[in-house]
Design a protein around this motif. Structure first.
Motif, short mmCIF file in Angstrom:
data_model
loop_
_atom_site.label_atom_id
_atom_site.label_comp_id
_atom_site.label_asym_id
_atom_site.label_seq_id
_atom_site.Cartn_x
_atom_site.Cartn_y
_atom_site.Cartn_z
N UNK A 70 0.83 -1.21 0.00
CA UNK A 70 0.00 0.00 0.00
C UNK A 70 0.86 1.25 0.00
N UNK A 71 0.50 2.18 -0.88
CA UNK A 71 1.20 3.45 -1.00
C UNK A 71 0.16 4.55 -1.00
N UNK A 72 0.09 5.29 0.08
CA UNK A 72 -0.95 6.31 0.22
C UNK A 72 -0.73 7.52 -0.66
N UNK A 73 0.46 7.60 -1.27
CA UNK A 73 0.71 8.76 -2.14
C UNK A 73 -0.13 8.72 -3.40
N UNK A 74 -0.79 7.58 -3.65
CA UNK A 74 -1.62 7.52 -4.86
C UNK A 74 -2.86 8.41 -4.71
N UNK A 75 -3.18 8.74 -3.46
CA UNK A 75 -4.31 9.66 -3.27
C UNK A 75 -3.90 11.05 -3.70
N UNK A 76 -4.69 11.62 -4.54
CA UNK A 76 -4.42 12.99 -4.98
C UNK A 76 -5.12 13.95 -4.01
N UNK A 77 -5.30 15.13 -4.47
CA UNK A 77 -6.01 16.10 -3.63
C UNK A 77 -7.46 15.71 -3.42
N UNK A 78 -7.94 14.83 -4.31
CA UNK A 78 -9.31 14.38 -4.10
C UNK A 78 -9.35 13.38 -2.95
N UNK A 79 -10.51 12.99 -2.65
CA UNK A 79 -10.71 12.13 -1.48
C UNK A 79 -10.39 10.68 -1.79
N UNK A 80 -10.56 10.28 -2.99
CA UNK A 80 -10.44 8.85 -3.28
C UNK A 80 -9.44 8.60 -4.38
N UNK A 81 -9.00 7.34 -4.39
CA UNK A 81 -8.11 6.87 -5.45
C UNK A 81 -8.54 5.46 -5.80
N UNK A 82 -8.18 5.03 -6.97
CA UNK A 82 -8.65 3.72 -7.42
C UNK A 82 -7.80 2.59 -6.85
N UNK A 83 -6.48 2.65 -7.00
CA UNK A 83 -5.62 1.57 -6.55
C UNK A 83 -4.17 2.06 -6.56
N UNK A 84 -3.28 1.17 -6.14
CA UNK A 84 -1.86 1.48 -6.20
C UNK A 84 -1.13 0.29 -6.80
N UNK A 85 0.16 0.45 -7.24
CA UNK A 85 0.86 -0.63 -7.92
C UNK A 85 0.88 -1.93 -7.11
N UNK A 86 0.53 -3.01 -7.79
CA UNK A 86 0.55 -4.33 -7.17
C UNK A 86 -0.72 -4.68 -6.43
N UNK A 87 -1.64 -3.72 -6.24
CA UNK A 87 -2.86 -3.96 -5.48
C UNK A 87 -4.06 -3.78 -6.41
N UNK A 88 -4.89 -4.81 -6.48
CA UNK A 88 -6.07 -4.76 -7.34
C UNK A 88 -7.05 -3.73 -6.78
N UNK A 89 -7.87 -3.15 -7.63
CA UNK A 89 -8.85 -2.15 -7.15
C UNK A 89 -9.73 -2.69 -6.03
N UNK A 90 -10.17 -3.94 -6.17
CA UNK A 90 -11.03 -4.50 -5.12
C UNK A 90 -10.27 -4.63 -3.80
N UNK A 91 -9.04 -5.02 -3.88
CA UNK A 91 -8.21 -5.16 -2.68
C UNK A 91 -7.92 -3.79 -2.07
N UNK A 92 -7.70 -2.82 -2.93
CA UNK A 92 -7.45 -1.46 -2.46
C UNK A 92 -8.65 -0.92 -1.69
N UNK A 93 -9.83 -1.19 -2.24
CA UNK A 93 -11.06 -0.76 -1.57
C UNK A 93 -11.26 -1.53 -0.27
N UNK A 94 -10.89 -2.80 -0.27
CA UNK A 94 -11.03 -3.66 0.91
C UNK A 94 -10.26 -3.08 2.09
#
Length: 1617
Positions: A182-206
């Motif tokens: 997990x890499x929290x830098x993927x979050x931009x100025x917006x509130x949400x982000x889809x995923x980060x390298x190596x982590x599937x979107x579903x896993x990121x949301x999980x």
């Protein structure tokens, strides 16, 4: 039913509403919250709504975190519910309150609840898993991990239930991996982000709920740290692998360091489908997950490069390679190319074939994109990567030959790169091209033809591109058969002298059938290959000739001569190769000359020159092939035209032309005579050349050709030549020289043909007189040489038979004078040939006497020339010397003169009895010559036995050449005899070496003329006669004494046998190998007995014996590797047996031979005999003979290196096999035959071997570590030079101090290889070996005597704490107990070393044991009377402070009071040590106040000490403490008592400070002193008594303090009385 439920819910609501305190609410919730939530599963909506309403009220009431919730009951209720839709709401509310509850738990409760949260987590629906996992992530950072290596850590898996539910562990492993990625830098100025390298979107949301507020960066770090702690003990290696791998790629050192540590300790099966598939999923991305970052991808590629399965995992393999090669991250590209290399190496062919071309194209595209043929970058890393890409291309093409089998595109690309690439790259390109060599045989015919043309272009690039030329040569040798004309022409081009030396050497191999086959078929086992093996098929003579002519013609202008195009070297090399083709064709059915080996070219040339059957074969072939338009004629024409150009380097072309003329048929000679003699083109251009060699060669050819022309033509030619010798002969020496030599050849060949009458007798007489004149006045060397050459030819063919005997005698006398004066070999041979023109036998015998009188010459070649001359005088044309010079085929000289061979033989045999060294040498050589050149004649056959005896007498001569000549002669005698004679000869030869009563006929004679020693030299050795004794012994040991004759003919060391003249005697040796092979083929047992002994003899210390045995070996053994492999056990047994032989030469030779044998063999071949090998090697190491010991040292070094290589598991040796070897050898090396040996050399070598083993053995050494450490620690003292101990004991005599000597000893210990080995052993420790080591190390600590052993033992303890803190933890108390007595060691260095070690041990020891150590340090300080003990005490406390600071802090109340007191020690050094400890661990006055009671108590006790120093130190410390605490002290009365006690008694330096402290305290505590009237009186009396001390300085201070006290308390100052 609904109303009943609703009533119950309302009652609960009422109770909750009436709870007016948090405590009451908490108690109610503990009882009712879980049952209330259970009603959320009610089928009635009213009930559910009511419960939700109550929950909202509760939520409002429990915002204060002081209210705890019933976590366990809620969790139990959550898990107990059935999986039904009605229970979903209830479960959600349960989880909500559980999440709220965990924050309100105590740390212990949180630790206890975590296993319950985890248990069964994998079995729930995803929405519940998400909440539970969030709880786990919240609890983990708060979880207290057990100590590493403890039993608690080992039981974690059971504690969390993973032993029964692996699904839970796998679930957590998967999601922990996502957290680690997990890499929290993927979050931009917006509130949400889809995923980060190596982590599937579903896993990121999980994990994050797609919100950046779910987990903060600080929380994430804490989670990652906790995850690594948790998985260390709870997970299996496979489950740990994924989170650890993900964590190792982080950016926080603490995280990736711990993850890397875990990865190092786990074992993963990289052939598992789950592992490989998971790695590919991370690399490529799966289920919408982006690929991991480049640095992580690099690591994955490195791991995949360990797996065979990964190379066979399509299509992922290809996708990963493609992605990696195209990466912009250099390290990822490098890893990708390494993975390609690995794939090319291990992937199955059927897997690799479909994708190899695509991979190669990717690599080529990348190379071109970065600049080609020259890279655009100068970055070293990029260049390294580029080079590896080239090498990888070669590896792939080698595995999949189809890449190049139908197209030269890749080969052309690589050659272009080799031509123009940066020099740093060329080695890689060269390696890539070399990789293709083994698969060039797979090229189809069309591609092979294109390759021929391409390689020819590469060779024509010239010397400016040597790399291209070299590889082109390698290709043509490897890819094309020996019979390919293009390939051989390419090799000819490589012989250009302007080329690099290695190119010329490779080209020579390409034209040599033996070396060609070694390269073309390296896997072939060489044996007795013959000339007519199909492997050696030469190009067809006609096709090779036409190819060369066609190649040269294409480069020439029309009408130009062919020989003007190629360079001289190219033309000559081509002609020589054509000649070899011709001769090989002629000899293809000649079984006598059939062996092809390294000496093929030499044997081929010498066979034609010296062997009658070979010459006959060539003559017959030339006769068959001759036609005016035949390829043979083309060769002759090329050779002649080349020679006729007279360009430098063209003389060999003339040699070939002349040789073919001399061996050609009469038709060939006649045609060439018409071509070259009529019109006399030769006489005008060549025989008058300015080059003497060219003139001689042309004159010889003119003699052959002119004798075949018409009488008128030859007469005219002769007259012109004689005319050139007129008055102006001196004006043109080349013309005169050429004319004389030409006339000699013409007249002699006319005589041979019986056509001498074509030349007028007057002309011959005139020419004769001219020759006599030139000999009488030999002022011009050229005229003398030409005249001698002419006389030699005229005499041999008896042209001078018409000349009067007196004239002949005069000419002979002139020749003899020239011989005596100049020692000219040509003149001597001419004298021998002239003897054929002598009229009677007496004259010929006189000639023999004249030749024999020349024995004093020291020139060996001259003596051999004398032998040839003698054979001619003795046998005339019966001597093979003359027969071999016959250069017109089909003719017999037919001169019938009475032979004097009998008389000559008798005379030479008589001369052989002489004791004069020079005459013995000459007579031996002459006898050998007569046997060689006249051995086929009856007089020689009748005297074979006498000749044999004569040679026997020479074997004992001091002259090596005489001995070798005799040995050659004995071999010739043996070959010429019948079976009965051979048996007699063997018996007599063996007897001559073994019998004490030798036959007088075979014994060397001594007389007054015998020279026993060279002037000034007394050589007491055996001389070279030992060579023949050893040869005889070798033959006898082999079981066939007759072999000695074969061996003698093969053994030689003199350079004479490698000359053209010596080769006449050596050719029989060369050809005798066939008969030896026949002997061995018929008697396999003979070879089995012979080879081991001959192998040993090759290493004899006597260089002559050694060289002779090598000659025999080389002649007998075609393939050394094969014969050594097949008879390895026999050779090994022979050598081991002979190392114990009584004769030192045998022992030394056996050691040398054993070293060479083992160096060239795999350890598996002799593993069973390894202990015996070491035993015998060590035995030789202690030999009485120095040279044997030196050789044994070399053997032992070689053995040690081999052993170390074979136990090094990093090189591929299995750990099990390495362990088995060590189990055998370590006890041997440590035992009586090794380290415990009485021989110092054996001890030293055993130790050296042990040290190397320790450094290289790795994990295989682990079980031996306890014993090894014990031995090595002891050896540090045992092997310390005695001189150091002596100096240490007598330091005062040398002006040294013990500390200085010890410092030097310490430095040597730290840099000692033994200490490095000890450190290595410590590195390899594990729990099992640690358990065995502890008692041994304790014993070493207690019982070691020498300083090195003691210091090293302390260092081992330190190293174990630093590197294996978990292993040593449970044994720390035992070690600390063992160390404590060593603190009292009488050597300061030892005591200080153990003090430091004790500090490290305190880091892991129990508090009780540490306190015991501190107590011991205090005892040393306060009770010992010597300063040294106080120093050591300070060292112990300082070590604890530095190396066990946590423990020091925990026990500060027991340590710091002592430190405070000791820092007032009167010695500055000791004071400084304790002061530094105090300052490092305290914050100033506050610490004094904190530990004041302890300080006061300890000081009070020490004030009663019998040692004045201790009382003084205690007093000063109390004084300072009193000043520091001021009036803020509880133990006021105790402080006054202690200070008063410290102030009483005699005065001492510094006591005024104590008294001043008492005065200050009294002033600060004035109210207390005034209240305590008795104390006031005591203080006044004390100050008064102290003011009356005798010490004036102290007395002055005391009076001031008395006045101060009186003033403070309004008392009158007492007077002195």
């Amino acid at each position: 039913m609904a109303s009943a439920e609703l009533t119950l819910v309302n009652k609960v609501e009422m109770r909750i509403a009436l709870a007016n305190t948090d405590e009451k609410l908490e108690a109610l919730l503990k009882v009712y919250l879980a049952p209330l939530l259970l009603k959320l599963g009610s089928p009635h909506e009213d009930v559910r709504n009511k419960v939700v309403s109550i929950c909202n009220h509760i939520n409002t009431r429990i915002k204060s975190k002081s209210i705890s919730l019933p976590t366990e009951s809620l969790l139990a209720q959550f898990k107990a519910c059935k999986v039904e839709s009605e229970s979903i709401l209830m479960r959600n509310f349960c989880l909500m309150y559980i999440q709220m509850a965990v924050d309100r738990l105590t740390r212990e409760q949180q630790n206890n609840i975590l296993p319950h949260v985890i248990n069964g987590i994998s079995s729930y629906e995803r929405q519940f898993q998400k909440s539970l996992f969030a709880i786990v992530l919240k609890l983990l950072p708060l979880w207290e991990a057990p100590e590493r290596g403890s039993e608690s850590e080992d039981s974690l898996r059971v504690q969390f239930g993973f032993d029964k539910s692996e699904a839970d562990a796998q679930f957590l492993s998967k999601h922990f991996t996502a957290v680690m990625l997990l890499d929290l830098s993927v979050f931009s100025d917006q509130v949400s982000a889809i995923c980060c390298p190596g982590v599937a979107p579903a896993e990121f949301e999980f994990i994050t709920s797609n919100s950046k507020d779910t987990i903060t960066p600080v929380q994430l770090v804490q989670m990652k740290r906790a995850i690594l702690q948790f998985i260390a003990g709870a997970f299996t290696d496979y489950e740990k692998f994924w989170p650890s791998l993900a964590g190792s790629q982080g950016n926080i050192s603490e995280i990736y360091g711990s993850a890397e540590d875990l990865l190092r300790k786990i074992t993963i099966d990289y052939e598992s489908d789950d592992v490989v598939g998971g790695l590919y999923d991370l690399f490529l991305g799966k289920d919408g997950a982006p690929p991991v970052p480049p640095r992580f991808r690099t690591r994955i590629l490195q791991l995949l490069s360990k797996s065979n399965l990964a190379a066979d995992y399509l299509p992922q393999t290809l996708l990963a390679i493609d992605s990696g090669i195209k990466s912009t991250y250099p390290k990822e590209r490098m890893a990708a190319i390494e993975f390609v290399h690995w794939t090319a190496k291990v992937a199955p062919t059927d897997v690799l074939e479909p994708v190899a071309l695509s991979i190669v194209n990717n690599l080529l595209s990348w190379i071109k994109s970065s600049g080609w043929p020259i890279a655009r970058t100068s970055n070293v890393q990029e260049r390294t990567l580029r080079g590896f890409a080239y090498e990888t291309i070669g590896s792939l093409a080698k595995r999949v030959p189809e890449i190049i089998s139908h197209s030269l595109r890749l080969i052309e690309f690589l050659f272009s790169s080799l031509k123009d690439e940066h020099p740093d790259m060329k080695s890689s390109v060269h390696g890539s091209l070399s990789s293709l060599i083994p698969v060039l045989s797979n090229l189809d015919e069309d591609t092979l033809q294109k390759l021929r043309e391409f390689l020819l272009k590469q060779m024509n690039l010239g010397p400016e591109y040597p790399n291209c030329q070299y590889v082109a040569l390698r290709y043509c040798i490897s890819a094309m058969p020996f019979g390919d004309p293009t390939a051989r022409y390419i090799c000819i081009l490589g012989l250009d002298p302007a080329n690099r030396a290695d190119i010329v050497a490779e080209a020579k191999k390409g034209l040599h059938p033996y070396w060609f086959r070694k390269i073309h078929r390296p896997e072939f086992k060489f044996g007795n290959e013959t000339f007519h093996d199909t492997e050696y098929a030469f190009p067809e003579f006609e096709s090779m000739t036409n190819f060369l002519i066609g190649s040269w013609s294409s480069k020439m202008d029309s009408g130009a001569s062919l020989v003007e195009g190629p360079q001289p070297q190219e033309l000559v090399s081509s002609l020589q190769f054509l000649r070899q083709i011709l001769i090989m064709k002629a000899l293809e059915n000649n079984n006598k000359i059939s062996i092809i080996d390294e000496g093929w070219e030499f044997k081929l040339n010498e066979a034609v020159a010296l062997d009658d059957s070979a010459r006959t074969n060539v003559v017959e072939l030339l006769g068959q092939w001759w036609k005016r338009d035949s390829p043979l004629q083309k060769l002759l024409k090329l050779a002649f035209d080349g020679f006729a150009t007279q360009r430098p380097g063209m003389l060999p072309a003339g040699d070939i032309w002349l040789e073919l003329l001399s061996l050609g048929s009469n038709e060939l000679v006649s045609w060439w005579s018409l071509l070259t003699v009529i019109g006399h083109p030769l006489s005008e251009s060549l025989i008058f050349s300015h080059n003497a060699d060219s003139r001689s060669l042309a004159a010889h050819a003119v003699g052959i050709l002119a004798s075949a022309t018409s009488g008128d033509n030859v007469k005219e030619l002769a007259q012109n030549l004689v005319h050139n010798l007129g008055e102006d002969a001196m004006q043109n020496l080349p013309r005169t020289h050429g004319s004389i030599v030409s006339l000699g050849y013409i007249l002699s060949r006319l005589s041979l043909r019986g056509r001498l009458s074509a030349i007028p007798g007057q002309l011959i007489e005139e020419f004769f007189q001219l020759l006599v004149k030139n000999l009488e006045k030999p002022s011009v060397t050229a005229l003398l040489d030409s005249s001698v050459a002419a006389i030699s030819e005229l005499g041999a063919y008896e042209v001078l038979s018409a000349v009067s005997p007196d004239e002949i005698s005069k000419l002979a006398e002139l020749l003899l004078q020239i011989v005596k004066r100049t020692k000219s070999e040509r003149a001597l041979l001419a004298f021998g040939n002239l003897s054929l023109s002598f009229p009677d036998t007496e004259s010929r015998l006189n000639a023999v006497n004249s030749i024999c009188a020349l024995y004093e010459s020291t020139q060996i070649e001259f003596l051999f020339s004398g032998g040839e001359a003698l054979s001619v005088v003795a046998a005339g044309w019966g001597s093979t010397v003359l027969k071999r010079s016959l250069d017109i085929q089909g003719l017999d000289p037919g001169h019938d003169r009475p032979a004097v061979l009998d008389e000559v033989l008798d005379k030479v045999l008589e001369l052989c009895k002489s004791t004069k060294p020079s005459l013995k040498r000459a007579s031996c050589i002459w006898l050998l010559s007569l046997l060689q050149f006249c051995g086929h004649l009856q007089p020689v056959m009748e005297r074979l036995k006498l000749i044999h005896f004569a040679f026997l007498t020479f074997l004992g001569d001091r002259d090596d050449l005489v001995q070798e000549s005799a040995s050659r002669g004995l071999g010739l005698v043996y070959d010429k005899g019948d079976n009965n004679l051979k048996d007699d000869l063997v018996r007599s030869l063996v007897q001559s070496f073994t019998s004490d009563n030798r036959d007088a006929a075979t014994t060397s004679r001594i007389s007054a003329e015998t020279q026993l020693f060279d002037p000034g030299v007394l050589n007491t050795g055996d001389g070279s006669v030992s060579t023949y004794k050893d040869i005889m012994s070798l033959a006898a040991e082999a079981g066939d004494p007759s072999l000695i004759y074969k061996f003698m003919s093969l053994a030689s060391s003199s350079a004479i046998w490698s000359t053209r003249r010596g080769a006449a005697f050596g050719l029989g040796s060369i050809l005798s190998k066939t008969s030896l092979d026949e002997i061995f083929a018929s008697n396999p047992r003979l070879r089995k007995n012979l080879v081991p002994k001959l192998y040993r003899y090759r290493y004899d210390p006597n260089t002559t014996v050694q060289q002779s045995m090598k000659d025999i070996w080389n002649a007998l053994i075609s393939d050394s590797a094969e014969i050594i492999d097949s008879q390895f056990d026999d050779i090994l047994e022979e050598l081991l047996k002979r190392i114990g032989d009584r004769e030192w030469r045998v022992r030394q030779a056996s050691c040398a031979a054993l070293q060479d044998l083992l160096d060239g063999s795999q350890l598996q071949r002799y593993e069973g005999s390894l202990e015996r090998i070491w035993q015998m090697s060590f035995r030789a190491l202690d030999d009485i003979k120095e040279s044997v010991r030196i050789q044994a040292v070399a053997l032992c070094k070689s053995l040690a290196n081999s052993l170390v290589r074979n136990v090094d598991t990093s090189t591929g040796t299995s750990a099990q096999r390495a362990t088995v070897m060590l189990q055998t050898l370590l006890p041997f090396l440590l035992g009586n035959a090794g380290l415990q040996s009485q021989a110092t050399e054996v001890q030293a070598f055993s130790l050296d071997t042990l040290l190397k083993l320790v450094q290289q053995s790795g994990a295989a050494l682990r079980q031996f570590i306890p014993t090894l450490l014990d031995e090595l620690l002891g050896l540090l003292s045992t092997l310390e030079p005695q001189a150091i101990n002596y100096i240490a004991l007598n330091a005062d005599k040398y002006g040294l101090t013990g500390n200085a000597i010890d410092a030097s000893r310490l430095a040597s210990i730290r840099n000692s290889p033994m200490m490095d080995a000890i450190d290595k052993c410590v590195d390899l420790l594990d729990s099992s070996t640690m358990k065995e080591l502890v008692p041994k190390l304790q014993s070493a600590i207690r019982k070691s005597v020498g300083l090195p052993s003691k210091v090293a033992a302390s260092r081992v303890l330190v190293t174990m704490v630093v590197r294996h803190i978990d292993l040593i933890r449970q044994y720390a108390d035992r070690f600390l107990k063992a160390v404590t007595p060593q603190l009292s060691d009488r050597n300061d260095t030892v005591a200080t070393s153990y003090a430091a070690a004790s500090g490290y041990l305190c880091r892991v020891a129990s508090n009780e044991q540490v306190l015991e150590l501190v107590a011991n340090a205090q005892k040393m300080y306060f009770e010992s009377e010597d300063e040294r003990s106080r120093v050591i005490s300070g060292s112990v406390i300082s070590a604890i402070s530095k190396h066990a600071s946590d423990k020091f802090t925990a026990l500060a109340s027991s340590i710091l009071p002592f430190v405070f007191i000791a820092k007032y020690d009167p010695e500055k050094a000791i004071q400084s040590t304790f002061a530094n400890v105090w300052s490092d661990n305290t914050g100033g006055v506050g610490a004094i106040k904190l530990y004041f009671p302890e300080i006061l108590g300890l000081a009070s006790v020490q004030l009663e000490s019998q040692q004045w120093r201790v009382r003084q130190t205690a007093a000063l410390s109390v004084a300072d403490a009193s000043n520091a605490v001021g009036n803020q002290v509880s133990a006021t009365s105790e402080l006054f008592v202690v200070l008063m006690k410290a102030s009483s008694g005699r005065s001492w330096q510094g006591k005024e400070k104590v008294l001043e402290a008492l005065a200050n305290l009294s002033a600060k505590m004035k109210w207390y002193v005034q209240r305590e009237v008795e104390l006031n009186d005591k203080l006044l009396k004390l100050f008064l008594a102290e003011s009356k001390r005798n010490n004036e300085d102290y007395k002055r201070h005391a009076k001031k303090l008395l006045e101060k006290f009186c003033h403070e308390f309004d008392l009158p100052v007492p007077t002195e009385d």
